[in-house]
Design an enzyme around this catalytic site. Structure first.
Site, short mmCIF file in Angstrom:
data_model
loop_
_atom_site.label_atom_id
_atom_site.label_comp_id
_atom_site.label_asym_id
_atom_site.label_seq_id
_atom_site.Cartn_x
_atom_site.Cartn_y
_atom_site.Cartn_z
N GLY A 176 0.89 -1.35 0.09
CA GLY A 176 0.19 0.02 -0.04
C GLY A 176 0.89 1.27 0.13
N ALA A 208 1.67 3.46 -2.01
CA ALA A 208 1.37 5.04 -2.50
C ALA A 208 0.10 5.58 -1.80
CB ALA A 208 0.84 4.73 -3.91
N GLY A 209 -0.49 4.60 -0.64
CA GLY A 209 -1.44 5.30 0.31
C GLY A 209 -0.88 6.26 1.47
N GLN A 210 -1.74 6.75 2.17
CA GLN A 210 -1.45 7.69 3.03
C GLN A 210 -0.64 7.42 4.09
OE1 GLN A 210 -4.50 10.34 5.12
NE2 GLN A 210 -5.71 8.43 5.21
N ASN A 228 -10.63 -8.50 1.72
CA ASN A 228 -9.21 -8.77 2.22
C ASN A 228 -8.64 -9.88 2.57
OD1 ASN A 228 -8.33 -5.71 2.63
ND2 ASN A 228 -10.42 -5.48 3.56
N ASP A 238 -3.75 2.13 19.28
CA ASP A 238 -4.70 2.07 20.39
C ASP A 238 -4.01 2.12 21.67
OD1 ASP A 238 -6.86 1.42 18.40
OD2 ASP A 238 -5.68 -0.61 18.23
N ARG A 276 -2.65 5.62 21.79
CA ARG A 276 -3.74 6.52 22.13
C ARG A 276 -4.11 6.42 23.72
NH1 ARG A 276 -6.99 4.71 16.79
NH2 ARG A 276 -6.63 6.33 15.65
N HIS A 317 -8.14 -4.98 16.78
CA HIS A 317 -8.12 -3.23 16.60
C HIS A 317 -9.49 -3.03 15.82
CE1 HIS A 317 -6.98 0.44 14.80
NE2 HIS A 317 -7.39 0.18 13.65
#
Ligand code: NAI
Length: 326
Positions: A11, A13-15, A105, A159, A162, A187
């Site tokens: 992934g 090229a993803g964020q 997925n 998590d 956080r 998650h």
């Protein structure tokens, strides 16, 4: 200088990868003396965007980056890798049910599990970030029988971080003062961020906050934090997810010196959890290995929360079981 290690990022090229790749290239994962060869995997439609990312990595002239392999073939991406960060996954599309998402997925992660099995080093360390992360990791592991059990893990570290930050803010402390936060289970919004073993400034956290805040504010805030970020930012957590992925892998590779962190790993039955499912556990890491922290006392409240998130993971496993080892 050491020999370079090969690190795959899917992934790419993803964020999340837009933060992750550059931090790894800068040495945040394995330190300033460890050269890296980046293996970047994308789907064919995103190869142009990936080429742009590669151009930018080159433009940074990072001292540690020895080579970049950019590909849409998982067999090339996972060839001889030491580390794999599996970030790319299929997002939920319009009208897609949870089951459809799990299945879409599961297809991706069964292909990638096989490619890991056929190509990666046997002591590869793999972290699955792409959601549903725990079950994606389970599928990959089921399709990689020659990779020793436990080398494919999933991320609950965001998590965990956080939870540390929320508690520190509540008490006017720094996250460094918070020890032994645990994120049990999935998650997802059933995760259980547990403060019953946590200490702040060496004193029990639950003596410093009231039970009502813990149950009705802290737990739902951590569980729903992903949605809160999307609401505020108009996009899902990216830099914080990348940072957590680096924390997970760095701690696993370099050790935690006794400090307890949370990793989703195959359950060995510890704490009565169904063996096999990828479940968030408290672990310590040393010598490139993690170890589940045993012997913690679990009260009834915690037990019911741990069971709820275990039940969800069992259901997810049932939904994708037909893709195991195909
Ligand atoms: P994104 O949509 O910006 O990027 C995902 C990239 O993966 C896209 O470029 C896409 O082309 C690629 N991709 C899709 N299928 C692929 C495949 N089979 N092989 C290689 N690449 C593939 O998404 P973003 O924001 O980077 O998030 C990635 C994943 O991480 C999402 O599933 C997200 O839900 C999950 N996530 C997990 C967190 C955790 O704590 N475990 C936290 C935040 C996000």
């Amino acid at each position: 200088m050491k020999e370079p290690v090969r690190i795959a990022i899917t992934g790419a090229a993803g964020q999340i990868s837009y933060s992750l790749i550059f931090r790894i290239a800068a040495g945040d994962l394995l330190g300033p003396k460890q050269p890296v060869i980046l293996h970047l995997l994308e789907i064919p439609q995103a190869m142009d965007a990936l080429e742009g990312v590669v151009m930018e990595v080159n433009d940074c002239a990072f001292p540690l980056v020895r080579d970049i392999v950019a590909t849409d073939d998982p067999n090339v991406a996972f060839k001889d890798i030491d580390y794999g960060l599996l970030v790319g996954s299929r997002p939920r599309g319009p009208g897609m049910e949870r089951k459809d998402l799990l299945e879409a997925n599961a297809e991706i992660f069964s292909v990638q599990g096989k490619a890991l099995n056929d190509n990666a080093k046997r002591d590869v360390k793999v972290l699955v970030v792409g959601n549903p992360a725990n079950t994606n990791a389970l599928i990959a592991a089921e399709n990689a029988p020659d990779i020793p059990s436990g080398q494919i893990t999933a991320m609950v570290r965001l998590d965990h971080n956080r939870a540390k930050s929320q508690l520190a803010q509540k008490l006017g402390k720094h996250a460094n003062d918070v020890k032994t936060v645990i994120v049990w289970g999935n998650h997802s919004s059933t995760q259980f961020p547990d403060l019953s073993h946590c200490k702040v400034d060496d004193k029990p956290a639950l003596d410093q906050v009231d039970q009502d805040w813990y149950e009705n504010d802290f737990i739902p805030t951590v569980q729903q934090r992903g949605a809160a970020i999307i609401k505020a930012r108009g996009a899902s957590s990216a830099a914080s997810a990348a940072s957590a992925a680096i924390d997970h892998m760095r701690d696993w590779a370099l050790g935690t010196e006794g400090y307890v962190v949370s990793m989703a790993v195959p359950s060995d039955g510890s704490y009565g959890i169904e063996p096999g499912i990828m479940y968030g556990y408290p672990v310590t890491c040393d010598g490139g290995k993690y170890k589940i922290v045993e012997g913690l006392e679990i009260d009834d409240f915690s037990r019911s929360r741990m069971k709820a998130t275990e039940d969800e993971l069992r259901e997810e496993r049932e939904a994708v079981k037909h893709l195991f080892g195909k």
